[in-house]
Motif scaffolding. Structure first.
Motif, PDB file in Angstrom:
ATOM      1  N   ARG A 151     -33.634  13.844  11.439  1.00 48.33           N
ATOM      2  CA  ARG A 151     -32.523  14.052  10.513  1.00 48.33           C
ATOM      3  C   ARG A 151     -32.877  13.345   9.215  1.00 48.33           C
ATOM      4  NH1 ARG A 151     -30.552  13.091  15.477  1.00 48.33           N
ATOM      5  NH2 ARG A 151     -30.234  10.872  15.079  1.00 48.33           N
ATOM      6  N   GLN A 179     -32.741   9.586  13.446  1.00 47.55           N
ATOM      7  CA  GLN A 179     -32.465   9.433  12.020  1.00 47.55           C
ATOM      8  C   GLN A 179     -33.774   9.087  11.332  1.00 47.55           C
ATOM      9  OE1 GLN A 179     -29.417  10.086  11.022  1.00 47.55           O
ATOM     10  NE2 GLN A 179     -29.910   9.875   8.858  1.00 47.55           N
ATOM     11  N   PRO A 192     -26.541   9.607  14.688  1.00 44.51           N
ATOM     12  CA  PRO A 192     -26.630   9.300  13.255  1.00 44.51           C
ATOM     13  C   PRO A 192     -26.222   7.876  12.910  1.00 44.51           C
ATOM     14  CG  PRO A 192     -25.642  11.461  13.588  1.00 44.51           C
ATOM     15  CD  PRO A 192     -25.773  10.837  14.947  1.00 44.51           C
TER      16      PRO A 192
END
Length: 483
Positions: A285, A257, A229
């Motif tokens: 994500r 990400q 992340p």
């Protein structure tokens, strides 16, 4: 009499035996000796440099019958940090023993890092059948101290392996990647970025990654990119937009990400390089405000297996699945791992595929559902008429009862008056996502499965209940036409 089973199954069985007890099998027979040696040496995982591990590495270098068994090598460079600890323990004596503990059932080796480096490199040179390699470098590991080993390690593996996985902190990317110069035989490449990108700056580290990928592009069949992340989205974008042609690329795995920029670049990359991709896994994500529309433009004519795992806000979810997207004319396997789909969301996904001829070829499907009831089977029949293998993870069967567990009786009642005579579904596997409430097989469970088998005449195997770790507490295998 030892049953005749494939070696892979015996190795899977052997994986449950503690390593310290493996030697007890060797004297039983030649077959068990061979099995034990394969279990220990086929995939050599160097995670700590204990005496036992060093001895195993030395055996691989001194005995060709052992070294030729090694097919995969997994090295954690932070294992060398344990050498520092064990050396400190040796020099400080009793006081250090209060702080440094033995790792596993072996005592730590008291060799220095250069000594172990030398033994490991000598052993690798003898692994003539080595084809898979994974190198892991922890974020806290001082890479500079390991550079001589890394460079000689790559030189030793030059032109030998076809499957490479690198887990490299951003600050060390520019140090580790450029030293591997020969990627001519590489077929599978995975790059894992466990933290943010530092070192010599964003552009320079991105340049190293791009050059690294592009050197393997011509022969590469499998590509995996996984980011933490904390990895800057701009870094991922710089990598994706500057990659060259991958004429043999067949499998792609992205766990990254995701925002408007990377979403566009992922879609662009797949559409440019994806003419031969037949297996795609997407685990983006996604932030609350990200636009997922770029993924709706995917055109992958050869895609057979699609796996998607991501959470979307309600508005994003509706926009994404309701858009006219995903032209996958060869799709046969579909896996949607979005947790606990409510019925309206599940229906929206089914409609997205049901509107297209694609779904008429899909025969293997997996979904995670909130509630499993007769409406689910109705929807699956309409959207996937060619379905043969179905896997469902459901929180509840029908509506939950007062205790909040699966209502098998209600599920049976839902299906009792239904019939799917035209469906070709053969195998159903059900599992429960909750580890706190594993279900016991009951008479009601058997009754529910029998009723389902009668409702779907083509059913041969109905598997459940349990949780995801043990999904087959009850297994009914029968030809439903004889039920």
């Amino acid at each position: 009499m030892i049953p005749s089973l494939p070696t892979e199954i015996w190795l899977q069985i052997a994986s449950y035996i503690p390593e310290r007890d493996m030697h007890k099998l060797y004297s039983l027979s030649r077959a068990f000796y061979e099995l034990g040696m394969d279990a220990i040496y086929q995939d050599l995982r160097v995670r700590t440099f204990t005496r036992g591990m060093v001895a195993r590495i030395q055996n691989a270098s001194n005995k060709p019958s052992l070294s030729c068994r090694v097919l995969g090598l997994d090295i954690h460079l932070d294992a060398f940090d344990a050498l520092v600890a064990s050396r400190a323990q040796s020099s400080l004596g009793l006081l250090a023993s209060l702080f440094y503990r033995d790792q596993g059932f072996h005592h730590p080796t008291h060799m220095s890092s250069p000594e172990v480096f030398s033994i490991l490199l000598k052993s690798i040179k003898c692994m003539t059948k080595l084809r898979r390699c994974r190198l892991r470098i922890a974020s806290h590991h001082p890479i500079e101290t390991s550079l001589p080993f890394i460079r000689e390690f790559w030189d030793t593996l030059r032109g030998r392996i076809d499957d490479l996985t690198l887990e490299v902190p951003g600050i060390g990317l520019w140090l580790v990647l450029p030293v591997f110069t020969d990627l001519s035989q590489l077929r599978s490449l995975s790059l894992i970025l466990p933290d943010d990108v530092g070192g010599w700056g964003l552009f320079y580290t991105s340049e190293c990654a791009v050059n690294f990928f592009n050197r393997a592009a011509r022969s590469l069949e499998c590509l995996s990119l996984i980011s933490a992340p904390a990895t800057p989205v701009q870094h991922l974008r710089l990598i994706l937009i500057r990659l060259y042609q991958f004429p043999k690329l067949q499998k792609v795995h992205f766990d990254i990400q995701f925002d408007d920029i990377t979403g566009y670049n992922v879609a662009q990359f797949l559409n440019v390089h994806g003419q031969h991709i037949h297996e795609l896994t997407l685990i983006p994500r996604i932030s609350a405000n990200s636009d997922t529309t770029p993924l709706a433009t995917l055109r992958l004519p050869a895609l057979q297996k699609l796996s998607m795992n991501f959470q979307l806000e309600t508005l994003q979810f509706n926009r994404f699945w309701a858009s006219g997207f995903l032209t996958f004319t060869s799709l046969t396997h579909l896996r949607i791992d979005t947790p606990s789909l409510a019925h309206d969301r599940f229906s929206l996904i089914c409609d997205a595929f049901g509107r297209r001829i694609t779904s008429h070829q899909v025969y293997n499907v997996h979904f995670n559902l909130l509630i499993l009831n007769s409406m689910v089977f109705d929807r699956l029949l309409l959207s996937f008429p060619a379905l043969r293998t179905l896997s469902l993870t459901a929180n509840f069967l029908s509506e939950p009862n007062e205790s909040g567990v699966w209502d098998t009786a209600g599920f049976a009642q839902d299906l009792e008056d239904l019939s799917y005579p035209e469906w070709s579904l053969h195998d159903i596997t059900l599992s429960h996502p909750s580890q706190a409430h594993p279900e016991d097989p009951t008479a009601a469970s058997y009754e529910a499965m029998c009723i389902a088998a009668k409702s779907i005449p083509s059913i041969h195997s109905f598997c459940g209940w349990g949780n995801m770790d043990e999904p087959c507490d009850v297994r009914l295998e029968r030809n439903a036409r004889e039920t």
